[in-house]
Write a protein that holds these residues in place. Structure first.
Motif, PDB file in Angstrom:
ATOM      1  N   PRO A  10      34.431  47.681  37.964  1.00 12.53           N
ATOM      2  CA  PRO A  10      34.069  46.257  37.984  1.00 12.53           C
ATOM      3  C   PRO A  10      32.621  45.938  37.635  1.00 12.53           C
ATOM      4  N   GLY A  11      31.680  46.786  38.031  1.00  8.56           N
ATOM      5  CA  GLY A  11      30.279  46.543  37.715  1.00  8.56           C
ATOM      6  C   GLY A  11      30.031  46.554  36.216  1.00  8.56           C
ATOM      7  N   LEU A  12      30.595  47.545  35.537  1.00 10.59           N
ATOM      8  CA  LEU A  12      30.456  47.641  34.082  1.00 10.59           C
ATOM      9  C   LEU A  12      31.167  46.481  33.397  1.00 10.59           C
ATOM     10  N   ALA A  13      32.329  46.097  33.923  1.00  8.52           N
ATOM     11  CA  ALA A  13      33.087  44.990  33.340  1.00  8.52           C
ATOM     12  C   ALA A  13      32.347  43.666  33.525  1.00  8.52           C
ATOM     13  N   ALA A  17      31.580  40.412  30.921  1.00 13.37           N
ATOM     14  CA  ALA A  17      32.324  39.155  31.086  1.00 13.37           C
ATOM     15  C   ALA A  17      31.735  38.201  32.099  1.00 13.37           C
ATOM     16  N   GLY A  18      30.775  38.663  32.919  1.00 11.05           N
ATOM     17  CA  GLY A  18      30.251  37.805  33.976  1.00 11.05           C
ATOM     18  C   GLY A  18      31.312  37.562  35.037  1.00 11.05           C
ATOM     19  N   PRO A  19      31.225  36.468  35.792  1.00 11.35           N
ATOM     20  CA  PRO A  19      32.227  36.181  36.832  1.00 11.35           C
ATOM     21  C   PRO A  19      33.653  36.088  36.282  1.00 11.35           C
ATOM     22  N   GLY A  20      33.778  35.812  34.977  1.00 12.72           N
ATOM     23  CA  GLY A  20      35.102  35.736  34.351  1.00 12.72           C
ATOM     24  C   GLY A  20      35.857  37.045  34.374  1.00 12.72           C
ATOM     25  N   VAL A  21      35.199  38.119  34.850  1.00 16.57           N
ATOM     26  CA  VAL A  21      35.877  39.418  34.962  1.00 16.57           C
ATOM     27  C   VAL A  21      37.113  39.308  35.863  1.00 16.57           C
ATOM     28  N   ILE A  22      37.082  38.341  36.778  1.00 20.73           N
ATOM     29  CA  ILE A  22      38.252  38.096  37.644  1.00 20.73           C
ATOM     30  C   ILE A  22      39.470  37.799  36.772  1.00 20.73           C
ATOM     31  N   LEU A  23      39.272  36.903  35.808  1.00 18.12           N
ATOM     32  CA  LEU A  23      40.352  36.530  34.901  1.00 18.12           C
ATOM     33  C   LEU A  23      40.723  37.685  33.976  1.00 18.12           C
ATOM     34  N   VAL A 219      30.079  37.674  46.275  1.00 18.28           N
ATOM     35  CA  VAL A 219      29.092  38.165  47.242  1.00 18.28           C
ATOM     36  C   VAL A 219      27.856  38.740  46.546  1.00 18.28           C
ATOM     37  N   LEU A 220      28.081  39.533  45.505  1.00 18.81           N
ATOM     38  CA  LEU A 220      26.973  40.250  44.866  1.00 18.81           C
ATOM     39  C   LEU A 220      26.370  39.517  43.673  1.00 18.81           C
ATOM     40  N   GLY A 221      27.187  38.812  42.901  1.00 11.23           N
ATOM     41  CA  GLY A 221      26.682  38.126  41.717  1.00 11.23           C
ATOM     42  C   GLY A 221      26.043  39.077  40.731  1.00 11.23           C
ATOM     43  N   THR A 222      24.845  38.759  40.261  1.00 12.54           N
ATOM     44  CA  THR A 222      24.170  39.581  39.243  1.00 12.54           C
ATOM     45  C   THR A 222      23.728  40.946  39.765  1.00 12.54           C
ATOM     46  N   LYS A 223      23.857  41.171  41.078  1.00 10.21           N
ATOM     47  CA  LYS A 223      23.546  42.506  41.615  1.00 10.21           C
ATOM     48  C   LYS A 223      24.539  43.553  41.103  1.00 10.21           C
ATOM     49  N   VAL A 228      24.345  47.434  30.914  1.00 12.47           N
ATOM     50  CA  VAL A 228      25.174  48.608  31.178  1.00 12.47           C
ATOM     51  C   VAL A 228      24.395  49.630  32.001  1.00 12.47           C
ATOM     52  N   GLU A 229      23.103  49.774  31.695  1.00  8.07           N
ATOM     53  CA  GLU A 229      22.277  50.762  32.402  1.00  8.07           C
ATOM     54  C   GLU A 229      22.081  50.397  33.873  1.00  8.07           C
ATOM     55  N   SER A 230      22.026  49.091  34.163  1.00 12.16           N
ATOM     56  CA  SER A 230      21.760  48.662  35.537  1.00 12.16           C
ATOM     57  C   SER A 230      23.031  48.405  36.350  1.00 12.16           C
ATOM     58  N   ALA A 231      24.197  48.488  35.710  1.00 17.73           N
ATOM     59  CA  ALA A 231      25.456  48.185  36.401  1.00 17.73           C
ATOM     60  C   ALA A 231      25.726  49.193  37.513  1.00 17.73           C
ATOM     61  N   THR A 232      26.127  48.686  38.669  1.00 19.65           N
ATOM     62  CA  THR A 232      26.471  49.578  39.776  1.00 19.65           C
ATOM     63  C   THR A 232      27.801  50.272  39.504  1.00 19.65           C
ATOM     64  N   ILE A 233      27.889  51.530  39.905  1.00 19.72           N
ATOM     65  CA  ILE A 233      29.157  52.260  39.754  1.00 19.72           C
ATOM     66  C   ILE A 233      29.875  52.373  41.101  1.00 19.72           C
ATOM     67  N   THR A 234      29.330  51.689  42.118  1.00 19.23           N
ATOM     68  CA  THR A 234      30.014  51.616  43.422  1.00 19.23           C
ATOM     69  C   THR A 234      30.084  50.147  43.848  1.00 19.23           C
ATOM     70  N   PRO A 235      30.688  49.281  43.024  1.00 22.31           N
ATOM     71  CA  PRO A 235      30.651  47.835  43.289  1.00 22.31           C
ATOM     72  C   PRO A 235      31.341  47.411  44.577  1.00 22.31           C
ATOM     73  N   ILE A 236      32.472  48.003  44.881  1.00 25.91           N
ATOM     74  CA  ILE A 236      33.237  47.563  46.055  1.00 25.91           C
ATOM     75  C   ILE A 236      32.552  48.006  47.337  1.00 25.91           C
ATOM     76  N   THR A 237      32.034  49.227  47.356  1.00 28.71           N
ATOM     77  CA  THR A 237      31.312  49.686  48.548  1.00 28.71           C
ATOM     78  C   THR A 237      30.015  48.903  48.722  1.00 28.71           C
ATOM     79  N   ASP A 238      29.380  48.514  47.612  1.00 25.55           N
ATOM     80  CA  ASP A 238      28.177  47.679  47.699  1.00 25.55           C
ATOM     81  C   ASP A 238      28.529  46.308  48.287  1.00 25.55           C
ATOM     82  N   GLY A 239      29.648  45.744  47.825  1.00 32.42           N
ATOM     83  CA  GLY A 239      30.101  44.460  48.342  1.00 32.42           C
ATOM     84  C   GLY A 239      30.436  44.537  49.821  1.00 32.42           C
ATOM     85  N   ALA A 240      31.107  45.602  50.217  1.00 32.54           N
ATOM     86  CA  ALA A 240      31.468  45.780  51.627  1.00 32.54           C
ATOM     87  C   ALA A 240      30.225  45.951  52.488  1.00 32.54           C
TER      88      ALA A 240
END
Length: 296
Positions: A10-13, A17-23, A219-223, A228-240
């Motif tokens: 999800p972080g890379l996606a 796409a921004g918040p539209g990644v949901i869609l 919850v995280l937004g632009t965090k 691509v270099e700054s994207a988190t690879i642990t998005p769900i654990t970061d959100g939790a």
């Protein structure tokens, strides 16, 4: 289905796409439905071990079927290997062990469960998946009230087309959905239960993906990342972690481990059926189709 596509991607996606990644995740689920309907029709007519290999061989001949069977077997084996490494990486958060040794030990463990029989492997899978879904639902319930709507605007900062291109990127999140057809021969009433199982799991997972990505993005937004270099690879654990503190971080890390456990176990189970079917058709050596007299 629930593994790296949810806990890493999800972080890379989001970067694309921004918040539209949901869609994007929902569009990918809708596209996955085409494969489900095709396999549902085929497995209802031919509920045999080997999944797509069996269908391809009967329609296009043994040469194309052999290529399909070996490639799918190899791809599932690699997916299981990736899951084992991912699981070992998350396990490393709790226990300081060598990742490769941990992955190898887990591989042997899951192989032994599958050798014990599909019933035992199936029961183990049900327990793991129920625990995983419970932790995901806990995260959704805790996080939905913490969503900041400002993090969802602008919804498609890179344009509407980016939502569709990102859907192609996250489509891998539904990988594994069709592999249940490979064990159709061992299912009870496969002409009903296998298609029903595929359709229900796609619906449930699509909803879970949409809700988890909604909460995480809100919850995280632009965090989640702006490049691509700054994207988190642990998005769900970061959100939790943002929602529930250290408890949430460890709880969803456990969920990630369970997700990789379920992927590895299912992968080993389904991969073996491709070799079984190839061997039955005498396209690879006979011992691959030899069954245990005790366990079947």
């Amino acid at each position: 289905m629930i593994s790296s596509g949810l806990f890493i991607l999800p972080g890379l996606a989001y970067v694309h796409a921004g918040p539209g990644v949901i869609l994007s995740y929902m569009i990918a689920g809708f596209l996955a439905l085409t494969g489900v309907l095709s396999h549902a029709e085929l497995v209802s007519a031919m509920p045999k071990a080997g999944g797509s290999y069996f269908f391809v061989t009967r329609s296009m001949g043994p040469a194309v079927g052999t290529i399909d069977g070996l490639i799918v077997w190899f791809s599932i084996s690699l997916k299981s290997s990736f899951a084992l490494i991912g699981m070992a990486a998350f396990t490393h958060l709790f226990i300081d062990l060598d990742i490769n040794l941990t992955a190898l030990t887990l591989c042997i463990f899951f192989t032994l469960i599958n050798i014990a029989g599909v019933r035992e492997a199936g029961r183990f899978q049900v327990i793991i998946v129920m625990a995983l879904i419970s932790l995901i639902l806990m995260y959704i319930y805790s996080g939905v009230s913490r969503v900041d709507v400002n993090n969802l605007s602008p919804f498609a900062p890179h344009g509407v087309l980016s939502l569709f291109s990102t859907a192609g990127m996250v489509f891998v999140s539904y990988g594994g959905l069709l592999k249940v057809a490979s064990v159709a021969e061992e299912a009870k009433d496969p002409t009903r239960n296998v298609p029903l199982g595929m359709i229900m799991s796609l619906g449930i997972v699509s909803i879970l993906y949409a809700l988890v990505i909604f909460v995480t993005t809100g919850v995280l937004g632009t965090k989640l990342g702006t490049t691509v270099e700054s994207a988190t690879i642990t998005p769900i654990t970061d959100g939790a972690s943002a929602v529930m503190g250290r408890f949430g971080y460890y709880a969803l890390s456990v969920a990630a481990i369970l997700a990789f456990v379920s992927t590895a176990n299912a992968g080993i189970m389904s991969a073996s059926r491709y070799l079984l079917a190839l061997s039955r058709d005498e396209l690879i050596p006979g011992p691959f189709s030899k069954l245990s007299a005790k366990k079947g």
